[in-house]
Scaffold this motif. Structure first.
Motif, PDB file in Angstrom:
ATOM      1  N   LEU A  66       0.867  -1.174   0.000  1.00 16.58           N
ATOM      2  CA  LEU A  66       0.000   0.000   0.000  1.00 16.58           C
ATOM      3  C   LEU A  66       0.898   1.217   0.000  1.00 16.58           C
ATOM      4  N   SER A  67       0.504   2.251  -0.682  1.00 15.01           N
ATOM      5  CA  SER A  67       1.265   3.490  -0.684  1.00 15.01           C
ATOM      6  C   SER A  67       0.342   4.642  -0.335  1.00 15.01           C
ATOM      7  N   PHE A  68       0.639   5.320   0.783  1.00 14.94           N
ATOM      8  CA  PHE A  68      -0.161   6.461   1.211  1.00 14.94           C
ATOM      9  C   PHE A  68       0.086   7.659   0.297  1.00 14.94           C
ATOM     10  N   ALA A  69      -0.908   8.542   0.233  1.00 14.11           N
ATOM     11  CA  ALA A  69      -0.765   9.772  -0.546  1.00 14.11           C
ATOM     12  C   ALA A  69       0.174  10.759   0.134  1.00 14.11           C
ATOM     13  N   ARG A  70       0.390  10.590   1.434  1.00 14.35           N
ATOM     14  CA  ARG A  70       1.355  11.386   2.186  1.00 14.35           C
ATOM     15  C   ARG A  70       1.713  10.609   3.440  1.00 14.35           C
ATOM     16  N   ASN A  71       2.581  11.177   4.258  1.00 14.95           N
ATOM     17  CA  ASN A  71       2.955  10.527   5.502  1.00 14.95           C
ATOM     18  C   ASN A  71       1.845  10.705   6.542  1.00 14.95           C
ATOM     19  N   PHE A  72       1.342   9.576   7.049  1.00 12.30           N
ATOM     20  CA  PHE A  72       0.288   9.601   8.059  1.00 12.30           C
ATOM     21  C   PHE A  72       0.772   9.097   9.413  1.00 12.30           C
ATOM     22  N   GLY A  73       1.974   8.577   9.499  1.00 16.72           N
ATOM     23  CA  GLY A  73       2.494   8.134  10.775  1.00 16.72           C
ATOM     24  C   GLY A  73       2.477   6.619  10.936  1.00 16.72           C
ATOM     25  N   HIS A  74       3.329   6.155  11.836  1.00 11.01           N
ATOM     26  CA  HIS A  74       3.549   4.722  12.022  1.00 11.01           C
ATOM     27  C   HIS A  74       2.291   3.985  12.452  1.00 11.01           C
ATOM     28  N   GLN A  75       1.558   4.540  13.433  1.00  9.97           N
ATOM     29  CA  GLN A  75       0.386   3.850  13.949  1.00  9.97           C
ATOM     30  C   GLN A  75      -0.713   3.721  12.893  1.00  9.97           C
ATOM     31  N   ILE A  76      -0.855   4.725  12.044  1.00 11.71           N
ATOM     32  CA  ILE A  76      -1.851   4.651  10.974  1.00 11.71           C
ATOM     33  C   ILE A  76      -1.397   3.655   9.910  1.00 11.71           C
ATOM     34  N   ALA A  77      -0.086   3.576   9.648  1.00  9.90           N
ATOM     35  CA  ALA A  77       0.418   2.592   8.692  1.00  9.90           C
ATOM     36  C   ALA A  77       0.136   1.174   9.179  1.00  9.90           C
ATOM     37  N   VAL A  78       0.350   0.939  10.473  1.00 12.84           N
ATOM     38  CA  VAL A  78       0.028  -0.367  11.031  1.00 12.84           C
ATOM     39  C   VAL A  78      -1.465  -0.645  10.905  1.00 12.84           C
ATOM     40  N   THR A  79      -2.280   0.366  11.172  1.00 11.25           N
ATOM     41  CA  THR A  79      -3.725   0.212  11.060  1.00 11.25           C
ATOM     42  C   THR A  79      -4.135  -0.163   9.635  1.00 11.25           C
ATOM     43  N   ALA A  80      -3.528   0.482   8.641  1.00  6.68           N
ATOM     44  CA  ALA A  80      -3.830   0.148   7.246  1.00  6.68           C
ATOM     45  C   ALA A  80      -3.461  -1.305   6.953  1.00  6.68           C
ATOM     46  N   GLY A  81      -2.325  -1.736   7.459  1.00  7.55           N
ATOM     47  CA  GLY A  81      -1.942  -3.127   7.267  1.00  7.55           C
ATOM     48  C   GLY A  81      -2.949  -4.090   7.874  1.00  7.55           C
TER      49      GLY A  81
END
Length: 334
Positions: A66-81
Motif C-alpha cells: 500500500l502506498s499512502f498519498a502522504r505521511n500519516f504516521g507509524h500507527q496509521i500505517a500499522v492500522t492500514a496493514g
C-alpha cells in the motif's frame, strides 16, 4: 489462494533496509506451513522505497503493498496493514530489523497453544543510549500505573495476533490510535515472548525524540483520565497552599512587620505559580478536547495513492478507515 499468515511492515524512508528485510522475512515465509503474504505499507517515503516495493511485488507474488498519498504516521500505517491483511494469523514488525522476523515461528507455536495475542517483550536494548533506555523504562512503568487497562511493560507493536483479534481492532473507530494499548484493551488470551532487541540495521532512526514523546502522550491520554484528575488535585493543593500563605502573611503583618518575606517577591511568586498551574491545566484539558475534535470530524484515517497485490479489494477493508484515490491494481498506476 487465501493466505494463512500475514506479515505487516510499515515503511518510511527505508531503502537501505528493504533488501535485507525482504531476505530475512522471505526466509521465514518459506518455513511457514501455509500460504503467507508480506504486506508492506509505504508511509509517504521520499526515497526509493516505493519503487523497491514495486520491484519486490514483480519478483514475488506473496508481496503486497500500500502506498499512502502522504505521511500519516507509524500507527496509521500499522492500522492500514491490519485493515488489508487477509491471513488467519497476523504479525506486525518494523522495517529497521530491530524486531527479528526469526521470532515469528515461536510466536506461531504460542498461537497454536491457544493464545490469540503474542507480544514481544524486550529484555535488553542493544546499542541504545542511556537516555533512550531510561526514558523508555520510565514511560512504560508510568503508563502501566496510570492506564485504565493493563498494558505490558517494555512492549512495542511487534506482535502476532489471531484473525478474531484483528477483526475487533478493525472495527474500532478512534483516530488517535495506540496499537499496543488497543491490543491490551480488547482482551483475549495474551502472552509474551521475551527477546533482546537488536540495533537498527541501517539508516537513520525514524522515531526521533519528538515523535517518541508524541507517542507517549498519545498513549497516556488515550488510556488514562489521570491527567485530568491531576489538574484537579494540583488545583486543590494550590488552594490549600494559598490559604496557608494567607494565614502566614497575616501572621507576619501582625507580629513580624519587618519580615523580608512579606513583600512583592512573595506575591509575584504566588501569582506565577498559580498562573503556571492554570496554564498546565488548560493544556491538559485542551489535549483531550483536541482529540474530541479529531473524532467528530470523521475523516478517513489515510488516503491511498497506490495499491499493489489486491485484486479485487479484500472484503474486510470496507470500514471507512481509508479514502481510495486510485483503483486497486496489481502494479503501479499509469
Amino acid at each position: 489462494m487465501k493466505p494463512q499468515y500475514s506479515f505487516i511492515v510499515p515503511i518510511y524512508n527505508e531503502q537501505e533496509n528493504i533488501p535485507e528485510l525482504y531476505r530475512r522475512i522471505s526466509a521465514v515465509m518459506d518455513r511457514m506451513d501455509g500460504p503467507t503474504e508480506l504486506l508492506l505499507i509505504n508511509d509517504g517515503s521520499r526515497d526509493a522505497s516505493l519503487s523497491m516495493l514495486r520491484e519486490l511485488r514483480e519478483k514475488d507474488e506473496r508481496v503486497c503493498y500500500l502506498s499512502f498519498a502522504r505521511n500519516f504516521g507509524h500507527q496509521i500505517a500499522v492500522t492500514a496493514g491490519l485493515n488489508f491483511s487477509r491471513g488467519q494469523v497476523i504479525a506486525i514488525l518494523d522495517a529497521d530489523l530491530q524486531d527479528p522476523p526469526e521470532l515469528i515461528p515461536d510466536m506461531v507455536e504460542k498461537w497454536r497453544q491457544g493464545y490469540q495475542v503474542i507480544y514481544a517483550q524486550r529484555i535488553q536494548r542493544r546499542q541504545e543510549s542511556w537516555f533512550k533506555r531510561f526514558t523508555a523504562y520510565a514511560f512504560y512503568r508510568i503508563l502501566k500505573r496510570l492506564a485504565d487497562v493493563d498494558i505490558p511493560t517494555d512492549t512495542g507493536d511487534f506482535c502476532l495476533m489471531d484473525r478474531q483479534v484483528v477483526d475487533a481492532l478493525n472495527v474500532m473507530p478512534e483516530r488517535n490510535r495506540y496499537i499496543r494499548g488497543l491490543r491490551s484493551w480488547i482482551g483475549f488470551r495474551q502472552t509474551a515472548i521475551r527477546f533482546e532487541r537488536d540495533p537498527r540495521f541501517a539508516g537513520e532512526v525514524k522515531y526521533t525524540f519528538r515523535k517518541s514523546f508524541a507517542l507517549a502522550v498519545n498513549g497516556l491520554v488515550s488510556f488514562s483520565k489521570v491527567p485530568l484528575r491531576l489538574s484537579t488535585y494540583v488545583g486543590l493543593l494550590s488552594a490549600t497552599a494559598a490559604i496557608l500563605m494567607a494565614l502566614l502573611v497575616l501572621y507576619w503583618r501582625l507580629f513580624q512587620p519587618g519580615s523580608p518575606i512579606n513583600g512583592f517577591a512573595t506575591i509575584a511568586i504566588a501569582i506565577l505559580f498559580l498562573g503556571a498551574v492554570q496554564l498546565v491545566s488548560i493544556g491538559i484539558l485542551g489535549e483531550y478536547i483536541g482529540r474530541i475534535y479529531e473524532e467528530v470530524k470523521g475523516r478517513p484515517l489515510y488516503t491511498l495513492a497506490e495499491v499493489g497485490g489486491f485484486t479485487p479489494a479484500p472484503g474486510n477493508t470496507d470500514n471507512g478507515n481509508h479514502l481510495r484515490t486510485t483503483p486497486y491494481v496489481d502494479s503501479q498506476p499509469h
